[in-house]
Design a protein around this motif. Structure first.
Motif, PDB file in Angstrom:
ATOM      1  N   ILE A 321       1.374  -3.443  -4.218  1.00 47.51           N
ATOM      2  CA  ILE A 321       1.710  -3.211  -5.623  1.00 47.51           C
ATOM      3  C   ILE A 321       1.800  -4.560  -6.335  1.00 47.51           C
ATOM      4  O   ILE A 321       2.599  -5.421  -5.950  1.00 47.51           O
ATOM      5  CB  ILE A 321       3.049  -2.461  -5.749  1.00 47.51           C
ATOM      6  CG1 ILE A 321       2.967  -1.098  -5.060  1.00 47.51           C
ATOM      7  CG2 ILE A 321       3.439  -2.293  -7.214  1.00 47.51           C
ATOM      8  CD1 ILE A 321       4.298  -0.374  -4.975  1.00 47.51           C
ATOM      9  N   ASP A 322       0.968  -4.756  -7.349  1.00 50.66           N
ATOM     10  CA  ASP A 322       1.027  -5.997  -8.123  1.00 50.66           C
ATOM     11  C   ASP A 322       2.323  -6.007  -8.931  1.00 50.66           C
ATOM     12  O   ASP A 322       2.562  -5.091  -9.727  1.00 50.66           O
ATOM     13  CB  ASP A 322      -0.178  -6.074  -9.061  1.00 50.66           C
ATOM     14  CG  ASP A 322      -0.299  -7.432  -9.737  1.00 50.66           C
ATOM     15  OD1 ASP A 322       0.665  -7.835 -10.422  1.00 50.66           O
ATOM     16  OD2 ASP A 322      -1.356  -8.069  -9.589  1.00 50.66           O
ATOM     17  N   PRO A 323       3.175  -7.027  -8.766  1.00 56.08           N
ATOM     18  CA  PRO A 323       4.477  -7.027  -9.449  1.00 56.08           C
ATOM     19  C   PRO A 323       4.390  -7.239 -10.954  1.00 56.08           C
ATOM     20  O   PRO A 323       5.384  -7.039 -11.660  1.00 56.08           O
ATOM     21  CB  PRO A 323       5.219  -8.183  -8.777  1.00 56.08           C
ATOM     22  CG  PRO A 323       4.140  -9.102  -8.287  1.00 56.08           C
ATOM     23  CD  PRO A 323       3.014  -8.202  -7.879  1.00 56.08           C
ATOM     24  N   THR A 324       3.212  -7.629 -11.459  1.00 56.25           N
ATOM     25  CA  THR A 324       3.093  -7.880 -12.898  1.00 56.25           C
ATOM     26  C   THR A 324       2.613  -6.663 -13.684  1.00 56.25           C
ATOM     27  O   THR A 324       3.046  -6.444 -14.817  1.00 56.25           O
ATOM     28  CB  THR A 324       2.139  -9.051 -13.160  1.00 56.25           C
ATOM     29  OG1 THR A 324       0.825  -8.725 -12.660  1.00 56.25           O
ATOM     30  CG2 THR A 324       2.646 -10.312 -12.495  1.00 56.25           C
ATOM     31  N   ASP A 325       1.725  -5.854 -13.078  1.00 57.11           N
ATOM     32  CA  ASP A 325       1.171  -4.726 -13.826  1.00 57.11           C
ATOM     33  C   ASP A 325       1.153  -3.422 -13.032  1.00 57.11           C
ATOM     34  O   ASP A 325       0.660  -2.404 -13.528  1.00 57.11           O
ATOM     35  CB  ASP A 325      -0.233  -5.043 -14.337  1.00 57.11           C
ATOM     36  CG  ASP A 325      -1.216  -5.362 -13.220  1.00 57.11           C
ATOM     37  OD1 ASP A 325      -0.889  -5.148 -12.033  1.00 57.11           O
ATOM     38  OD2 ASP A 325      -2.337  -5.821 -13.535  1.00 57.11           O
ATOM     39  N   GLY A 326       1.669  -3.431 -11.797  1.00 52.32           N
ATOM     40  CA  GLY A 326       1.761  -2.211 -11.007  1.00 52.32           C
ATOM     41  C   GLY A 326       0.472  -1.726 -10.400  1.00 52.32           C
ATOM     42  O   GLY A 326       0.450  -0.650  -9.772  1.00 52.32           O
TER      43      GLY A 326
END
Length: 347
Positions: A321-326
Motif C-alpha cells: 500500500i503506497d502511504p501517499t495515495d493508497g
C-alpha cells in the motif's frame, strides 16, 4: 514486522479446515503455513476476541455451528467448544467490543443470532435468534431474507445487519443485560441492490455499505446517539465501461482513514477509493487481484500491506500500500491455500 494469522476456508479442493500462517513483512512479504485445524465443515468466516486470545469460526452448513478456539503462544489454535448458531448457513460473525457476545449472520437461514461468550472464551448455550422478513425484486437472489454481516457500531450500542435479500440494513439496539436484540430501525437501499458487508470509518462517524448486486458502495453519516444512517453519496466499484458480470464481496477501510478498498468477484479486481472531506468516496482505480474470485480483503495492523483471499484460484496475494495515495502494487510471496474465505491477524 511479524504476525501470526488464521485463514478460514471452504471445505473443497483439499482444504482441511482453518489454516495458521506466519507472515513476515519487511521489504517484501513472506507467508508460510505452519499448522491446520482439521475441520471440514466450511469454517469460512473468522472473528477475533477484542481483548483475549480467542478466535471464533462459523461453519457454513445447513445445521449451522460456531466453534471457539484459544490462540496459543505460537499462533496455533486449540479447540474450546462448539455451539449451534441458531439457523442455517451462518456466513459471518462479529464479537461485541466488550467481548461478552458473538453476533452471527445466517444467510440461508434468514436470521441473526446473539450468543454469550464466557470468561474462558467458550460460547454459552443460550442463543437469541431474530428472523428477518421480506424479499427483493431479484427472484434468483432475493426470494427471501439473506442477512450477510453483523457489524457492531464503534460505541457498542447498535448492531448493523446488511440483508442482501431485503435490500436494507437492519439496525438493532443491543441489550447486553438481557442478551437480546431490539429492532431499532432499518435503512433502505435501491431495490435489487443486494447489501452485503458494512464497514465503519476508523475515526469518524461514517460508515460504508457494499452492494453485491449493483456493484456500488454507499457512504453514510452515522448518528452514534440514535444509531441511524444518513446517506452521503454512492459510487461504483468498477469502471463505467466494464460490461461483464461482477459481484463485490468485501470492503475494507485503511487504518489511516484515507482510503477504502473493495473486492470485485467477476472482474477479479480490487477497487481503490479515496475518502473525501465529507466522508463520501470516489473511485480512483482498480488493480487485478492476482487470482480469481476475491472473497475477502485484509489489511495488516500497520496498514502497509493488503492481502487478497482469492477463493477460486486458491491463493492469498499480498499488495504493498503506497502511504501517499493508497495505490496497490503486487508483491512476491503469495500463499497457496485451498478456497480461502477469510484471513485475520493475531496482534
Amino acid at each position: 514486522m511479524y504476525y501470526n494469522s488464521s485463514i478460514g476456508t471452504y471445505s473443497e479442493h483439499g482444504s482441511k479446515g482453518i489454516y495458521s500462517a506466519d507472515v513476515m513483512i519487511e521489504e517484501g512479504v513472506s507467508i508460510k503455513n505452519h499448522s491446520v485445524i482439521n475441520h471440514r465443515e466450511n469454517p469460512s468466516f473468522l472473528a477475533l476476541h477484542p481483548d483475549d486470545p480467542f478466535l471464533y469460526a462459523v461453519h457454513e452448513t445447513e445445521n449451522g455451528r460456531i466453534s471457539s478456539y484459544r490462540i496459543t503462544d505460537n499462533g496455533t489454535l486449540a479447540k474450546c467448544n462448539q455451539q449451534p448458531s441458531g439457523a442455517a448457513g451462518p456466513c459471518y460473525c462479529n464479537v461485541h467490543p466488550s467481548g461478552d457476545y458473538l453476533f452471527v449472520a445466517q444467510y440461508s437461514g434468514g436470521a441473526v443470532s446473539m450468543l454469550p461468550i464466557r470468561a474462558d472464551g467458550t460460547l454459552g448455550n443460550s442463543v437469541e435468534v431474530v428472523e428477518h422478513q421480506g424479499s427483493g425484486p431479484n427472484l434468483e437472489r432475493q426470494a427471501e431474507p439473506h442477512p450477510h454481516a453483523t457489524v457492531c457500531g464503534p460505541n457498542g450500542t447498535y448492531l448493523y445487519v446488511p440483508d442482501l435479500g431485503t435490500d436494507e440494513v437492519v439496525i438493532y439496539d443491543i441489550d447486553r443485560e438481557r442478551g437480546m436484540l431490539v429492532h431499532a430501525g432499518a435503512t433502505q437501499v435501491t431495490p435489487g441492490s443486494g447489501p452485503r458487508h458494512f464497514e465503519f470509518h476508523p475515526s469518524r462517524p461514517i460508515a460504508y455499505l457494499i452492494l453485491e448486486l449493483s456493484s456500488a458502495i454507499i457512504a453514510y453519516e452515522w448518528d452514534e446517539t440514535t444509531g441511524q444512517l444518513s446517506e452521503l453519496g454512492s459510487t461504483s466499484t468498477i469502471p463505467k465501461d466494464f460490461e461483464g458480470e461482477n459481484q463485490p464481496s468485501e470492503i475494507e477501510a485503511h487504518p489511516s482513514g484515507d482510503w477504502v478498498y473493495a473486492a470485485n468477484r467477476g472482474r477479479d479486481s480490487v477497487s481503490i477509493l479515496s475518502i473525501q472531506s465529507d466522508g463520501s468516496i470516489e473511485l480512483d482505480k482498480t488493480v487485478p487481484t492476482g487470482g480469481a474470485w476475491p472473497r475477502y480483503l485484509t489489511v495488516d495492523p500497520a496498514g502497509k500491506v493488503l492481502f487478497v483471499q482469492n477463493q477460486n484460484s486458491h491463493n492469498i496475494v499480498p499488495f504493498r500500500i503506497d502511504p501517499t495515495d493508497g495505490t496497490l502494487s503486487q508483491l512476491a510471496g503469495e500463499l497457496e491455500v485451498p478456497a480461502p474465505a477469510c484471513m485475520v491477524f493475531h496482534e
